[in-house]
Design a protein around this motif. Structure first.
Motif, PDB file in Angstrom:
ATOM      1  N   ARG A  10      42.378  35.346  32.849  1.00  0.00           N
ATOM      2  CA  ARG A  10      42.006  34.182  33.659  1.00  0.00           C
ATOM      3  C   ARG A  10      42.708  34.250  35.023  1.00  0.00           C
ATOM      4  O   ARG A  10      42.079  34.033  36.060  1.00  0.00           O
ATOM      5  CB  ARG A  10      42.362  32.887  32.942  1.00  0.00           C
ATOM      6  N   ASP A  11      43.985  34.592  35.026  1.00  0.00           N
ATOM      7  CA  ASP A  11      44.725  34.719  36.286  1.00  0.00           C
ATOM      8  C   ASP A  11      44.171  35.861  37.132  1.00  0.00           C
ATOM      9  O   ASP A  11      44.081  35.769  38.351  1.00  0.00           O
ATOM     10  CB  ASP A  11      46.217  34.943  36.029  1.00  0.00           C
ATOM     11  N   TRP A  12      43.805  36.945  36.477  1.00  0.00           N
ATOM     12  CA  TRP A  12      43.258  38.111  37.177  1.00  0.00           C
ATOM     13  C   TRP A  12      41.946  37.735  37.864  1.00  0.00           C
ATOM     14  O   TRP A  12      41.733  38.047  39.040  1.00  0.00           O
ATOM     15  CB  TRP A  12      43.065  39.212  36.140  1.00  0.00           C
ATOM     16  N   ARG A  28      42.635  35.384  40.829  1.00  0.00           N
ATOM     17  CA  ARG A  28      43.110  36.103  42.024  1.00  0.00           C
ATOM     18  C   ARG A  28      41.962  36.830  42.710  1.00  0.00           C
ATOM     19  O   ARG A  28      41.825  36.794  43.937  1.00  0.00           O
ATOM     20  CB  ARG A  28      44.215  37.096  41.652  1.00  0.00           C
ATOM     21  N   ALA A  29      41.117  37.498  41.924  1.00  0.00           N
ATOM     22  CA  ALA A  29      39.970  38.214  42.501  1.00  0.00           C
ATOM     23  C   ALA A  29      39.027  37.236  43.188  1.00  0.00           C
ATOM     24  O   ALA A  29      38.509  37.517  44.279  1.00  0.00           O
ATOM     25  CB  ALA A  29      39.229  38.989  41.412  1.00  0.00           C
ATOM     26  N   ALA A  30      38.805  36.079  42.580  1.00  0.00           N
ATOM     27  CA  ALA A  30      37.920  35.064  43.171  1.00  0.00           C
ATOM     28  C   ALA A  30      38.505  34.563  44.491  1.00  0.00           C
ATOM     29  O   ALA A  30      37.775  34.366  45.467  1.00  0.00           O
ATOM     30  CB  ALA A  30      37.730  33.903  42.197  1.00  0.00           C
ATOM     31  N   ASN A  69      33.634  31.169  38.571  1.00  0.00           N
ATOM     32  CA  ASN A  69      32.298  31.367  38.021  1.00  0.00           C
ATOM     33  C   ASN A  69      31.490  32.337  38.884  1.00  0.00           C
ATOM     34  O   ASN A  69      30.856  33.268  38.378  1.00  0.00           O
ATOM     35  CB  ASN A  69      31.570  30.030  37.898  1.00  0.00           C
ATOM     36  N   ALA A  70      31.523  32.127  40.216  1.00  0.00           N
ATOM     37  CA  ALA A  70      30.768  33.005  41.121  1.00  0.00           C
ATOM     38  C   ALA A  70      31.301  34.431  41.057  1.00  0.00           C
ATOM     39  O   ALA A  70      30.535  35.402  41.135  1.00  0.00           O
ATOM     40  CB  ALA A  70      30.826  32.470  42.548  1.00  0.00           C
ATOM     41  N   GLU A  71      32.613  34.576  40.904  1.00  0.00           N
ATOM     42  CA  GLU A  71      33.218  35.920  40.791  1.00  0.00           C
ATOM     43  C   GLU A  71      32.730  36.626  39.532  1.00  0.00           C
ATOM     44  O   GLU A  71      32.342  37.799  39.568  1.00  0.00           O
ATOM     45  CB  GLU A  71      34.742  35.817  40.781  1.00  0.00           C
ATOM     46  N   ILE A  72      32.725  35.905  38.425  1.00  0.00           N
ATOM     47  CA  ILE A  72      32.276  36.489  37.154  1.00  0.00           C
ATOM     48  C   ILE A  72      30.802  36.872  37.245  1.00  0.00           C
ATOM     49  O   ILE A  72      30.407  37.969  36.836  1.00  0.00           O
ATOM     50  CB  ILE A  72      32.533  35.508  35.997  1.00  0.00           C
TER      51      ILE A  72
END
Length: 84
Positions: free
Chosen positions: A9-11, A14-16, A24-27
């Motif tokens: 979740r933290d990873w 950070r990427a988002a 959500n958009a990152e996933i």
């Protein structure tokens, strides 16, 4: 609802943040990228190694391993501790 492994979740968060997207958009973006790059033809029922070539396949791969990894693999197969 997605259950993330510990730390993921933290990873993703950070990427988002780096991408200036919601989690959500990152996933969704990463899934879309993965699916867009999915091969058109998936492997069928054919074995990865043709029948009868298993020994040669394993031996070729074993010979390409660094010496330390070969020793560790032999120790694992023998049930003994690897020597460094």
């Amino acid at each position: 609802m997605v259950r993330f492994p510990l730390g993921m979740r933290d990873w993703v968060a950070r990427a988002a943040g780096v991408s200036h997207r919601s989690m959500n958009a990152e996933i969704v973006a990463r899934l879309r990228h993965s699916m867009d790059n999915w091969p058109d033809q998936l492997p069928g029922d054919e074995p990865a190694v043709p029948a009868g070539d298993e020994e040669r396949f394993l031996l070729d791969h074993f010979r390409r391993l660094p010496a330390a990894k070969r020793r560790a693999l032999i120790a694992l197969l023998d049930g003994s501790r690897p020597t460094v």
